[in-house]
Motif scaffolding. Sequence first.
Motif, PDB file in Angstrom:
ATOM      1  N   ASN A   1      -7.633 -23.970  45.175  1.00  0.00           N
ATOM      2  CA  ASN A   1      -8.913 -23.252  45.204  1.00  0.00           C
ATOM      3  C   ASN A   1      -9.718 -23.446  43.917  1.00  0.00           C
ATOM      4  OD1 ASN A   1      -7.356 -21.846  43.445  1.00  0.00           O
ATOM      5  ND2 ASN A   1      -7.396 -19.901  44.558  1.00  0.00           N
ATOM      6  N   ALA A   2      -9.398 -24.457  43.146  1.00  0.00           N
ATOM      7  CA  ALA A   2     -10.123 -24.708  41.903  1.00  0.00           C
ATOM      8  C   ALA A   2     -10.222 -26.202  41.649  1.00  0.00           C
ATOM      9  CB  ALA A   2      -9.433 -24.008  40.728  1.00  0.00           C
ATOM     10  N   ILE A   3     -11.192 -26.569  40.820  1.00  0.00           N
ATOM     11  CA  ILE A   3     -11.352 -27.951  40.368  1.00  0.00           C
ATOM     12  C   ILE A   3     -10.856 -28.005  38.931  1.00  0.00           C
ATOM     13  CG2 ILE A   3     -12.998 -29.816  39.926  1.00  0.00           C
ATOM     14  CD1 ILE A   3     -14.831 -28.564  42.026  1.00  0.00           C
ATOM     15  N   TYR A   4      -9.769 -28.729  38.705  1.00  0.00           N
ATOM     16  CA  TYR A   4      -9.135 -28.763  37.390  1.00  0.00           C
ATOM     17  C   TYR A   4      -9.687 -29.930  36.568  1.00  0.00           C
ATOM     18  CZ  TYR A   4      -5.818 -25.556  39.563  1.00  0.00           C
ATOM     19  OH  TYR A   4      -5.249 -24.484  40.205  1.00  0.00           O
ATOM     20  N   TYR A   5      -9.833 -29.684  35.268  1.00  0.00           N
ATOM     21  CA  TYR A   5     -10.322 -30.734  34.379  1.00  0.00           C
ATOM     22  C   TYR A   5      -9.698 -30.578  33.004  1.00  0.00           C
ATOM     23  CZ  TYR A   5     -13.423 -27.300  32.142  1.00  0.00           C
ATOM     24  OH  TYR A   5     -13.920 -26.225  31.449  1.00  0.00           O
ATOM     25  N   ILE A   6      -9.713 -31.658  32.262  1.00  0.00           N
ATOM     26  CA  ILE A   6      -9.287 -31.645  30.864  1.00  0.00           C
ATOM     27  C   ILE A   6     -10.279 -32.461  30.061  1.00  0.00           C
ATOM     28  CG2 ILE A   6      -7.740 -33.635  31.203  1.00  0.00           C
ATOM     29  CD1 ILE A   6      -6.000 -32.444  28.961  1.00  0.00           C
ATOM     30  N   ALA A   7     -10.688 -31.938  28.901  1.00  0.00           N
ATOM     31  CA  ALA A   7     -11.664 -32.604  28.041  1.00  0.00           C
ATOM     32  C   ALA A   7     -10.955 -33.194  26.825  1.00  0.00           C
ATOM     33  CB  ALA A   7     -12.734 -31.616  27.594  1.00  0.00           C
ATOM     34  N   THR A   8     -11.087 -34.502  26.642  1.00  0.00           N
ATOM     35  CA  THR A   8     -10.479 -35.187  25.502  1.00  0.00           C
ATOM     36  C   THR A   8     -11.474 -36.198  24.939  1.00  0.00           C
ATOM     37  OG1 THR A   8      -9.497 -36.902  26.915  1.00  0.00           O
ATOM     38  CG2 THR A   8      -8.158 -34.948  26.487  1.00  0.00           C
ATOM     39  N   ASP A   9     -11.000 -36.961  23.943  1.00  0.00           N
ATOM     40  CA  ASP A   9     -11.895 -37.927  23.318  1.00  0.00           C
ATOM     41  C   ASP A   9     -11.789 -39.320  23.906  1.00  0.00           C
ATOM     42  OD1 ASP A   9      -9.357 -38.315  22.425  1.00  0.00           O
ATOM     43  OD2 ASP A   9      -9.904 -38.743  20.351  1.00  0.00           O
ATOM     44  N   SER A  10     -10.805 -39.560  24.784  1.00  0.00           N
ATOM     45  CA  SER A  10     -10.664 -40.886  25.385  1.00  0.00           C
ATOM     46  C   SER A  10      -9.846 -40.787  26.659  1.00  0.00           C
ATOM     47  CB  SER A  10      -9.994 -41.859  24.407  1.00  0.00           C
ATOM     48  OG  SER A  10      -8.646 -41.483  24.184  1.00  0.00           O
TER      49      SER A  10
ATOM     50  N   VAL B   1      -6.703 -34.037  38.498  1.00  0.00           N
ATOM     51  CA  VAL B   1      -7.373 -33.455  37.339  1.00  0.00           C
ATOM     52  C   VAL B   1      -8.480 -34.401  36.888  1.00  0.00           C
ATOM     53  CG1 VAL B   1      -7.106 -32.612  34.977  1.00  0.00           C
ATOM     54  CG2 VAL B   1      -5.241 -32.327  36.614  1.00  0.00           C
ATOM     55  N   LEU B   2      -9.678 -33.866  36.684  1.00  0.00           N
ATOM     56  CA  LEU B   2     -10.799 -34.667  36.199  1.00  0.00           C
ATOM     57  C   LEU B   2     -10.658 -34.915  34.706  1.00  0.00           C
ATOM     58  CD1 LEU B   2     -13.801 -32.909  38.007  1.00  0.00           C
ATOM     59  CD2 LEU B   2     -12.664 -35.027  38.677  1.00  0.00           C
ATOM     60  N   TYR B   3     -10.988 -36.132  34.274  1.00  0.00           N
ATOM     61  CA  TYR B   3     -10.948 -36.485  32.868  1.00  0.00           C
ATOM     62  C   TYR B   3     -12.372 -36.436  32.310  1.00  0.00           C
ATOM     63  CZ  TYR B   3      -6.228 -38.345  33.775  1.00  0.00           C
ATOM     64  OH  TYR B   3      -4.922 -38.478  34.122  1.00  0.00           O
ATOM     65  N   LEU B   4     -12.626 -35.515  31.403  1.00  0.00           N
ATOM     66  CA  LEU B   4     -13.932 -35.421  30.747  1.00  0.00           C
ATOM     67  C   LEU B   4     -13.792 -36.067  29.373  1.00  0.00           C
ATOM     68  CD1 LEU B   4     -14.920 -31.746  31.631  1.00  0.00           C
ATOM     69  CD2 LEU B   4     -14.984 -33.790  33.062  1.00  0.00           C
ATOM     70  N   ILE B   5     -14.263 -37.276  29.251  1.00  0.00           N
ATOM     71  CA  ILE B   5     -13.993 -38.064  28.037  1.00  0.00           C
ATOM     72  C   ILE B   5     -15.237 -38.290  27.180  1.00  0.00           C
ATOM     73  CG2 ILE B   5     -12.014 -39.233  29.050  1.00  0.00           C
ATOM     74  CD1 ILE B   5     -13.804 -41.601  29.687  1.00  0.00           C
ATOM     75  N   GLU B   6     -16.405 -37.824  27.622  1.00  0.00           N
ATOM     76  CA  GLU B   6     -17.611 -37.958  26.819  1.00  0.00           C
ATOM     77  C   GLU B   6     -17.927 -36.623  26.161  1.00  0.00           C
ATOM     78  OE1 GLU B   6     -20.759 -39.525  29.147  1.00  0.00           O
ATOM     79  OE2 GLU B   6     -19.930 -41.559  29.181  1.00  0.00           O
ATOM     80  N   PRO B   7     -18.546 -36.627  24.989  1.00  0.00           N
ATOM     81  CA  PRO B   7     -18.784 -35.364  24.266  1.00  0.00           C
ATOM     82  C   PRO B   7     -19.569 -34.328  25.059  1.00  0.00           C
ATOM     83  CG  PRO B   7     -19.165 -37.236  22.814  1.00  0.00           C
ATOM     84  CD  PRO B   7     -18.929 -37.803  24.189  1.00  0.00           C
TER      85      PRO B   7
ATOM     86  N   LYS C   1     -19.479 -25.754  45.381  1.00  0.00           N
ATOM     87  CA  LYS C   1     -19.005 -25.513  46.747  1.00  0.00           C
ATOM     88  C   LYS C   1     -17.888 -24.453  46.770  1.00  0.00           C
ATOM     89  CE  LYS C   1     -20.339 -29.916  48.809  1.00  0.00           C
ATOM     90  NZ  LYS C   1     -19.902 -31.112  49.582  1.00  0.00           N
ATOM     91  N   GLU C   2     -18.183 -23.354  46.052  1.00  0.00           N
ATOM     92  CA  GLU C   2     -17.284 -22.191  45.997  1.00  0.00           C
ATOM     93  C   GLU C   2     -15.938 -22.506  45.336  1.00  0.00           C
ATOM     94  OE1 GLU C   2     -16.924 -20.608  49.896  1.00  0.00           O
ATOM     95  OE2 GLU C   2     -19.053 -20.096  50.061  1.00  0.00           O
ATOM     96  N   LYS C   3     -15.838 -23.574  44.589  1.00  0.00           N
ATOM     97  CA  LYS C   3     -14.632 -23.913  43.848  1.00  0.00           C
ATOM     98  C   LYS C   3     -14.918 -23.763  42.354  1.00  0.00           C
ATOM     99  CE  LYS C   3     -12.521 -25.403  47.624  1.00  0.00           C
ATOM    100  NZ  LYS C   3     -11.366 -24.684  48.214  1.00  0.00           N
ATOM    101  N   LYS C   4     -14.077 -22.996  41.676  1.00  0.00           N
ATOM    102  CA  LYS C   4     -14.249 -22.790  40.243  1.00  0.00           C
ATOM    103  C   LYS C   4     -13.804 -24.031  39.467  1.00  0.00           C
ATOM    104  CE  LYS C   4     -11.449 -19.418  39.772  1.00  0.00           C
ATOM    105  NZ  LYS C   4     -10.653 -18.351  39.094  1.00  0.00           N
ATOM    106  N   PHE C   5     -14.430 -24.236  38.325  1.00  0.00           N
ATOM    107  CA  PHE C   5     -13.967 -25.260  37.387  1.00  0.00           C
ATOM    108  C   PHE C   5     -12.987 -24.605  36.424  1.00  0.00           C
ATOM    109  CE2 PHE C   5     -17.985 -27.135  38.776  1.00  0.00           C
ATOM    110  CZ  PHE C   5     -17.612 -28.447  38.989  1.00  0.00           C
ATOM    111  N   VAL C   6     -11.789 -25.173  36.309  1.00  0.00           N
ATOM    112  CA  VAL C   6     -10.737 -24.589  35.479  1.00  0.00           C
ATOM    113  C   VAL C   6     -10.283 -25.627  34.445  1.00  0.00           C
ATOM    114  CG1 VAL C   6      -8.396 -23.642  35.442  1.00  0.00           C
ATOM    115  CG2 VAL C   6      -9.962 -23.039  37.311  1.00  0.00           C
ATOM    116  N   ASP C   7     -10.293 -25.224  33.183  1.00  0.00           N
ATOM    117  CA  ASP C   7      -9.814 -26.072  32.091  1.00  0.00           C
ATOM    118  C   ASP C   7      -8.301 -25.910  31.980  1.00  0.00           C
ATOM    119  OD1 ASP C   7      -9.299 -27.462  29.796  1.00  0.00           O
ATOM    120  OD2 ASP C   7     -10.844 -26.476  28.597  1.00  0.00           O
ATOM    121  N   VAL C   8      -7.548 -27.003  32.141  1.00  0.00           N
ATOM    122  CA  VAL C   8      -6.085 -26.914  32.125  1.00  0.00           C
ATOM    123  C   VAL C   8      -5.544 -26.701  30.719  1.00  0.00           C
ATOM    124  CG1 VAL C   8      -5.869 -28.341  34.190  1.00  0.00           C
ATOM    125  CG2 VAL C   8      -5.819 -29.426  31.935  1.00  0.00           C
TER     126      VAL C   8
END
Length: 795
Positions: A541-550, A570-576, A589-596
């Motif tokens: 029930n969530a969209i998981y992501y992690i933010a890194t530098d590469s 898990v989505l990779y957020l690699i840009e600042p 679409k009713e799905k929360k974004f969750v930072d792992v």
Amino acid sequence: MAPVLSRSLTPASVSSLRYSPLFSSSKLNPQNRLSLHQNGLTKSTNFSCSGLKLKVDKRGSSVVVRCEASAVAEKEASESSGETYEYQAEVSRLMNLIVHSLYSHKEIFLRELVSNASDALDKLRFLSVTDPSLLGDAGELEIRIKPDPEKGTVTISDTGVGMTREELIDCLGTIAQSGTSKFLSALKENKDLGNDNSLIGQFGVGFYSAFLVAEKVTVSTKSPKSDKRYIWEASADSSSYVIKEETDPEKQLRRGTEITLHLKDDDKYEFTEPSRIQGLVKNYSQFVSFPIYTWQEKSRTVEVEEEEEPKEGEETPPEGEKKKTKTKTEKYWDWELANETKPIWMRNPKEIEKDQYNEFYKKTFNEFLDPLAYTHFTTEGEVEFRSVIYIPGMAPMNNEDVVNTKTKNIRLYVKRVFISDDFDGELFPRYLSFVKGVVDSNDLPLNVSREILQESRIVRIMRKRLVRKTFDMIQELADGENKEDYRKFWENFGKFVKLGCIEDSGNHKRITPLLRFFSSKSEDELISLDEYIDNMNEKQNAIYYIATDSLKSAKSAPFLEKLVQKDIEVLYLIEPIDEVAIQNLQTYKEKKFVDVSKEDLELGDADEVKERENKQEYILLCDWMKQQLGDKVAKVQISSRLSSSPCVLVSGKFGWSANMERLMRAQTLGDTSTLEFMKGRRIMEVNPDHPIIKDLNAACKNAPDSSEAKRAVDLLYETALISSGFTPDSPAEMGGKIYEMMAVALGGRWGRVEESDAAADSSETDSGPASEAAETEVVEPSEVRIENENDPWSS
């Protein structure tokens, strides 16, 4: 009670009464004034002055002057109601304002005069509908511009409606009176002519922009309604003008107006250059609906006879014989068409080919690559305008353009006359500043100089529609069959779109489907959020992501271990900009974004019984480790996200993540005082299934005061700090601890021999064969590890 004016006058002073300012008004009856002076007062005398009714009585030897109460009240009422005055304008100062304050660029004068000429041609065209005789035989409807470097003049002529003597006085002699506005009013009254017109003028001050560059202006005009031709002439530093009749038969115009600008010395060189004049026409008046010709120098190749003198001894060729010729380039002056009378946005889109749109784009914006996409549309309703907008084939070379709202990408036209391309976010928001195109409207609110677009409801509606059309164009590109086109778009302008997530919350529904990211299941190909949701498990029930530098650090992050094990993408957020953009979206679409990497991660299928057992088993360890680490962590707890790593540091729910903390530290002008406050608390999560944690759990129960165990906890924290993406406070100190640990772990493992030991071995070899029989015994470091004063871990 009304005031009463009472004053005693002696007979000797009565004669001076007529010199008083009170009685010097022209409203004072001369007879009364005379009787006061000569005859004295023998009876009551009534007279008025300054609008007041006064009564003079003689009482013995004195004179009493009384003001009637009703008259005073009437006078006060008339003063309070106010008087009406006409504004007075000092013409010289008004002209000075127009010349020096109204326009920001001198070159505007040509745009204004060409616009006036276009209006004159339009007026004649409208009038000729009902009276064709007005056209006569004076030639085609056109505009001609001729610079003369020798005389220092520029002449703009048209074959339009012209002006009579009265119209010269009315239009050019009255500053800020627009003849075009009068004509439009007449059109509205005459329904037969209709409202379909393209007249340009609005404010009636455009003509006086000529004094930006001219010290004297001469206007020669001939109206088809009159047989006479008139000359209007004025200087820049004068508050008057001269009108005279042209009597020279060689200078007679058949129809229209000819304006000659006698340029100032500073402007002669620039504005008598033919190429400069042609460039201004192409920039400002390229799409005026009448042909504009400029006087240009051209060259051509001609054949000329080659004259050769006969050499000595040669006979002269007979006259009938053909002589040799050669080619020669000669220069000449002629009229050249400088504009296109039919702009592409005024044409029917069905009649225009893709190549024509691409050619217009390259020519208008000096581009060499074809655009990725374009759209041509017309809007009607509250605001009517035509537009053609493009997505460029490549991103700006300078990264500063991403945050610079002032671009030259949108060219604004009003009735096909170029107004400006210098906007600060009025027509397009900053994150869409890469879009290029033209916008043409008939009713935009402009300032008097027609250079600045004023903020109004019309502009806001226009901006909203332009943004919507742009998103439709981008979405069509994303949904198209050629995925390579959208890949190029995202590579060039993805950062701009992500910026829209931050700056334009009202368009989140249009922006979010356009986003693309790498993920744990798609490390080589970008995916959309719709594709992510399609790949989700039913229970997720969530969209998981992690933010890194590469991308590399995202793949190896310890936060992903349990999620990858459970087949959760898990989505990779690699840009600042990625992390801030996603945080502004919050849901899709009713799905929360969750930072792992944040605390309280819920994966949905936790084993509550096992978690409860682990919590009871390791509660003592968690408290003991928290006691050792002190304020470095907010708390220590059992982790549900780890499978192979011993521990990890997670951020608080409302604080900065490790990635955000790194970005804020890197800001050149960042405020470090807020860093400690915003970085939030750090929580250490330990993996109960890892051998190191099990060993530490035994240590806290059996040897809680062991210095070796305490240093192991400290080193474990420092290592988790790096693996979780944080920066150690003292990297050198941490390096020293690792070196010490390596020295203990590796000491003597591969038979290392110290120099002192080698010397001792050599002496033993010399002493006898007994040493040869001795067997070498390998001792594991763990077997001889004893806590004493020589322990390398002791402080």
